[in-house]
Every structure is written in structure tokens, then in C-alpha cells.
Design a protein around this motif. Structure first.
Motif, PDB file in Angstrom:
ATOM      1  N   PHE A  60     -27.664   0.649   9.031  1.00 41.25           N
ATOM      2  CA  PHE A  60     -29.083   1.044   9.030  1.00 41.25           C
ATOM      3  C   PHE A  60     -29.330   2.297   9.883  1.00 41.25           C
ATOM      4  O   PHE A  60     -29.937   3.264   9.427  1.00 41.25           O
ATOM      5  N   ASP A  61     -28.803   2.291  11.129  1.00 37.84           N
ATOM      6  CA  ASP A  61     -29.060   3.436  12.027  1.00 37.84           C
ATOM      7  C   ASP A  61     -28.429   4.711  11.488  1.00 37.84           C
ATOM      8  O   ASP A  61     -29.000   5.799  11.603  1.00 37.84           O
ATOM      9  N   LYS A  62     -27.248   4.536  10.862  1.00 39.98           N
ATOM     10  CA  LYS A  62     -26.554   5.708  10.304  1.00 39.98           C
ATOM     11  C   LYS A  62     -27.393   6.333   9.182  1.00 39.98           C
ATOM     12  O   LYS A  62     -27.548   7.547   9.106  1.00 39.98           O
ATOM     13  N   VAL A  63     -27.948   5.464   8.311  1.00 40.85           N
ATOM     14  CA  VAL A  63     -28.752   5.989   7.188  1.00 40.85           C
ATOM     15  C   VAL A  63     -29.994   6.698   7.748  1.00 40.85           C
ATOM     16  O   VAL A  63     -30.341   7.801   7.309  1.00 40.85           O
ATOM     17  N   LEU A  64     -30.624   6.076   8.757  1.00 41.98           N
ATOM     18  CA  LEU A  64     -31.823   6.685   9.344  1.00 41.98           C
ATOM     19  C   LEU A  64     -31.493   8.064   9.956  1.00 41.98           C
ATOM     20  O   LEU A  64     -32.226   9.031   9.758  1.00 41.98           O
ATOM     21  N   ASP A  65     -30.366   8.155  10.637  1.00 45.78           N
ATOM     22  CA  ASP A  65     -29.951   9.466  11.205  1.00 45.78           C
ATOM     23  C   ASP A  65     -29.746  10.489  10.101  1.00 45.78           C
ATOM     24  O   ASP A  65     -30.165  11.639  10.202  1.00 45.78           O
ATOM     25  N   GLU A  78     -31.172  14.215   9.216  1.00 46.31           N
ATOM     26  CA  GLU A  78     -30.214  15.343   9.100  1.00 46.31           C
ATOM     27  C   GLU A  78     -30.400  16.078   7.760  1.00 46.31           C
ATOM     28  O   GLU A  78     -30.283  17.290   7.681  1.00 46.31           O
ATOM     29  N   PHE A  79     -30.753  15.323   6.701  1.00 46.91           N
ATOM     30  CA  PHE A  79     -30.904  15.938   5.374  1.00 46.91           C
ATOM     31  C   PHE A  79     -32.326  16.463   5.131  1.00 46.91           C
ATOM     32  O   PHE A  79     -32.702  16.766   4.008  1.00 46.91           O
ATOM     33  N   GLY A  80     -33.132  16.504   6.194  1.00 50.22           N
ATOM     34  CA  GLY A  80     -34.418  17.211   6.078  1.00 50.22           C
ATOM     35  C   GLY A  80     -35.646  16.353   5.877  1.00 50.22           C
ATOM     36  O   GLY A  80     -36.740  16.898   5.653  1.00 50.22           O
ATOM     37  N   ALA A  81     -35.508  15.016   5.945  1.00 53.62           N
ATOM     38  CA  ALA A  81     -36.717  14.192   5.789  1.00 53.62           C
ATOM     39  C   ALA A  81     -37.648  14.420   6.975  1.00 53.62           C
ATOM     40  O   ALA A  81     -37.207  14.749   8.078  1.00 53.62           O
ATOM     41  N   LEU A  82     -38.947  14.217   6.736  1.00 52.40           N
ATOM     42  CA  LEU A  82     -39.943  14.387   7.793  1.00 52.40           C
ATOM     43  C   LEU A  82     -40.133  13.091   8.576  1.00 52.40           C
ATOM     44  O   LEU A  82     -40.562  13.103   9.724  1.00 52.40           O
ATOM     45  N   GLY A  83     -39.818  11.968   7.920  1.00 55.60           N
ATOM     46  CA  GLY A  83     -39.951  10.674   8.584  1.00 55.60           C
ATOM     47  C   GLY A  83     -39.115   9.632   7.865  1.00 55.60           C
ATOM     48  O   GLY A  83     -38.741   9.830   6.700  1.00 55.60           O
ATOM     49  N   GLY A  84     -38.817   8.540   8.563  1.00 55.47           N
ATOM     50  CA  GLY A  84     -38.044   7.468   7.922  1.00 55.47           C
ATOM     51  C   GLY A  84     -38.309   6.154   8.620  1.00 55.47           C
ATOM     52  O   GLY A  84     -38.544   6.115   9.826  1.00 55.47           O
ATOM     53  N   GLY A  90     -37.795  -4.996   4.677  1.00 55.85           N
ATOM     54  CA  GLY A  90     -36.467  -4.510   4.331  1.00 55.85           C
ATOM     55  C   GLY A  90     -35.923  -5.231   3.112  1.00 55.85           C
ATOM     56  O   GLY A  90     -36.575  -6.119   2.572  1.00 55.85           O
ATOM     57  N   PRO A  91     -34.728  -4.849   2.675  1.00 62.84           N
ATOM     58  CA  PRO A  91     -33.806  -3.892   3.271  1.00 62.84           C
ATOM     59  C   PRO A  91     -33.998  -2.439   2.817  1.00 62.84           C
ATOM     60  O   PRO A  91     -33.205  -1.583   3.224  1.00 62.84           O
ATOM     61  N   THR A  92     -35.005  -2.142   2.014  1.00 66.03           N
ATOM     62  CA  THR A  92     -35.200  -0.747   1.590  1.00 66.03           C
ATOM     63  C   THR A  92     -35.507   0.132   2.801  1.00 66.03           C
ATOM     64  O   THR A  92     -36.244  -0.270   3.694  1.00 66.03           O
ATOM     65  N   ILE A  93     -34.930   1.308   2.807  1.00 67.20           N
ATOM     66  CA  ILE A  93     -35.236   2.293   3.841  1.00 67.20           C
ATOM     67  C   ILE A  93     -36.059   3.388   3.160  1.00 67.20           C
ATOM     68  O   ILE A  93     -35.701   3.841   2.067  1.00 67.20           O
ATOM     69  N   MET A  94     -37.166   3.759   3.774  1.00 68.82           N
ATOM     70  CA  MET A  94     -38.045   4.762   3.174  1.00 68.82           C
ATOM     71  C   MET A  94     -37.907   6.091   3.895  1.00 68.82           C
ATOM     72  O   MET A  94     -37.801   6.120   5.125  1.00 68.82           O
ATOM     73  N   ILE A 112     -20.729   4.533   2.354  1.00 65.84           N
ATOM     74  CA  ILE A 112     -20.978   3.389   3.248  1.00 65.84           C
ATOM     75  C   ILE A 112     -21.116   2.088   2.453  1.00 65.84           C
ATOM     76  O   ILE A 112     -21.031   2.091   1.231  1.00 65.84           O
ATOM     77  N   ASN A 113     -21.363   0.973   3.186  1.00 65.94           N
ATOM     78  CA  ASN A 113     -21.486  -0.344   2.543  1.00 65.94           C
ATOM     79  C   ASN A 113     -22.574  -0.382   1.473  1.00 65.94           C
ATOM     80  O   ASN A 113     -23.544   0.363   1.558  1.00 65.94           O
ATOM     81  N   TYR A 114     -22.446  -1.297   0.570  1.00 64.77           N
ATOM     82  CA  TYR A 114     -23.433  -1.588  -0.484  1.00 64.77           C
ATOM     83  C   TYR A 114     -23.505  -0.465  -1.529  1.00 64.77           C
ATOM     84  O   TYR A 114     -23.100   0.660  -1.274  1.00 64.77           O
TER      85      TYR A 114
END
Ligand code: HSE
Length: 293
Positions: free
Chosen positions: A228-233, A237-243, A249-253, A274-276
């Protein structure tokens, strides 16, 4: 025949636990007919094709409330909202059932009564409110009373749902939450949620990355999702304004500039490592909410 379309929703939005939610342009559609006898449910998942089906049980509660006795009911469910992923599929089924029953009974309920009844069935208002009214909605439950307000947000954002191939039930996701948190952490949440709302309204999207941090649910539920933390980081890194973690969960927005064409491709490429198995869905905010169509 009665047809009702209900949007997906994304609740909590980081620090707005149980109180903020927005509607998204992804829909479940429910069709209802009153028959001469029996209950027929088509289109749901196999395990939901019985009288425990949430659309059906929500109809029954509404018919009881209205003292209306249908002879028989046929329900057809067309599902596009991923189930138990934090995108409001339960709220859509509840609203579909309540609104379907209301239509069959001759539409005696006002929209606020539909909201009240549906929220009491769901237990919290943050998915039901945007699913019914559209847009971003803040809401509170105070004893028996529920209050809500629609928030007009600045244009320029798209919402990217990053959906893994496993489910988390809201029940399980609520069980991992702590009984108490410190005063300091509570104050942090209050300041972030006010910064979040003002940034969305004023178009200060540069402040979103500070606003989405949360102490109430995300740290505990994030543990249920490997990476989860890796995806949020990576989102940032890829330019999102928020997450943030969507709903329970488990969807990450991710909130992304509406003109950003690269984010989806970059995050999809990263997710392969990564997993899944993950599905990435770009969505716009829905401003109309649930509709009889
Ligand atoms: N606010 C709810 C929760 C949304 O986070 O538990 C999920 O139904």
C-alpha cells in the motif's frame, strides 16, 4: 418496468473518515417489476441471488416503512461497480432497492426521506450521500439526524481508481480500527480535512498532497494491502496531486490533472511489478447522483 442508475462513490477522502464522499461516473443499473408472486433476482453474483441480496433486503425495509405489500418482485442487477473494493457498491445496492421500492409504491418518499432511510440501512452517510445527490458531499450523523452539504469543487481533476483483485469487507475493515486516538492526531485530522475541502473548492491542487494524510483509518487499513505505502509513494512520483485509500479499501484513489495522459500508463506499468493484479480506471466526478431513468 422501473430502471434506476446509481453511481459509484469514493468515501473518506483521506482525513474525512465517515463524513466525506464523492460520486464517480461508473454505474450500477437496477431494473424492477412487480409480479403476481414470488421473488426473482437476476444478474447478481451467485451468492447474492437469494433473499439476503442487499437490493432485495433494502426494498423490503422500504416496503415495511411505507406499509406497502407488493405481490411479487423481479429485480435485474447490472453491475459495473467492483464489489467490496471501496467504491460504494453496497451503497448503490441499498439506494437501488430503496428507490426501486419507492417507485413501485407510487413515489411517496421525498429525496431527503430516501437519504435518511438508506443511510440508516448502511450505517454511515458518506457513500449514500454522494451516490444519491452526486458531487462531493460532507455529511454527519447526530443521533437520529443526518445533515449533509454539497461542495462544489474546482474543475481540472480526474479521479483514478487503482483496484486490486481482492476484496475487503467494510465489516473487516472497521474491525481493525482503534478504539481511541490521541488528541494531537485528532487535531491533525481536523486541520487536514479543512485544508482538503478549501483546496478542492479554491483549486489549490498544490495543497492536496498535504491534505490527504490521515490518522483515523488509513494507517490501519493500509496494513491489509501488501504494498500500500509503495503504491501511494509511486502515485506522487508519477505526478498525482493527491492519493488516499478509497472508502474501506482496498482500492487506492489518485487525483490527477485532467490533462495528464501519462499517469495511467506509468502506474499500470509499475503495478505489474508488485503483488496482485490491478485494474486502473480513470473516472470523472458524477454531479447528478442516482436517477430513475
Ligand atoms: N466510511 C466508511 C468506512 C466507508 O470507511 O468504513 C465504507 O463503507
Amino acid at each position: 418496468m422501473i430502471k434506476i442508475r446509481v453511481p459509484a462513490t469514493s468515501a473518506n477522502l483521506g482525513p474525512g473518515f465517515d463524513s466525506l464522499g464523492l460520486a464517480l461516473k461508473l454505474y450500477n443499473t437496477f431494473t424492477f417489476e412487480e409480479k403476481s408472486e414470488g421473488v426473482e433476482i437476476i444478474g447478481a453474483l451467485d451468492e447474492e441471488l437469494d433473499k439476503d441480496n442487499l437490493v432485495y433486503t433494502s426494498m423490503v425495509k422500504t416496503f415495511d416503512f411505507l406499509a406497502y405489500k407488493p405481490k411479487g418482485i423481479k429485480i435485474n442487477i447490472e453491475t459495473n461497480i467492483p464489489v467490496s473494493r471501496g467504491l460504494g457498491s453496497s451503497a448503490s445496492c441499498i439506494l437501488g432497492g430503496v428507490m426501486g421500492a419507492n417507485e413501485i409504491a407510487g413515489s411517496p418518499l421525498s429525496i431527503d426521506e430516501i437519504f435518511d432511510l438508506s443511510t440508516k440501512i448502511e450505517g454511515h452517510p458518506d457513500n449514500i450521500a454522494p451516490a444519491l445527490f452526486g458531487g462531493l458531499i460532507s455529511s454527519i450523523m447526530e443521533e437520529e439526524n443526518i445533515y449533509y452539504n454539497k461542495i462544489e469543487i474546482a474543475k481540472g481533476l480526474k479521479f483514478v481508481a487503482i483496484v486490486p483483485d481482492f476484496t475487503i469487507s467494510t465489516k473487516k475493515a472497521r474491525e481493525v480500527l482503534p478504539e481511541k486516538i490521541s488528541y494531537k492526531k485528532a487535531v491533525e485530522n481536523v486541520s487536514r480535512v479543512s485544508l482538503l475541502i478549501s483546496s478542492l473548492v479554491n483549486g489549490r491542487f498544490d495543497l492536496l498532497k498535504y491534505s490527504f494524510k490521515d490518522n483515523l483509518h488509513q494507517p490501519y487499513r493500509g496494513e491489509l494491502i501488501k504494498g500500500f505505502d509503495k503504491v501511494l509513494d509511486k502515485i506522487y512520483e508519477f505526478g498525482a496531486l493527491g492519493g488516499y485509500l478509497g472508502g474501506a479499501g482496498p482500492t487506492i484513489m489518485a487525483l490527477v490533472d485532467e490533462n495528464d495522459k501519462d499517469f495511467k500508463l506509468k502506474i499500470e506499468d509499475f503495478l505489474k511489478s508488485i503483488n496482485y493484479n490491478w485494474r486502473v480506471i480513470e473516472l470523472e466526478i458524477d454531479l447528478s447522483g442516482a436517477k430513475v431513468i
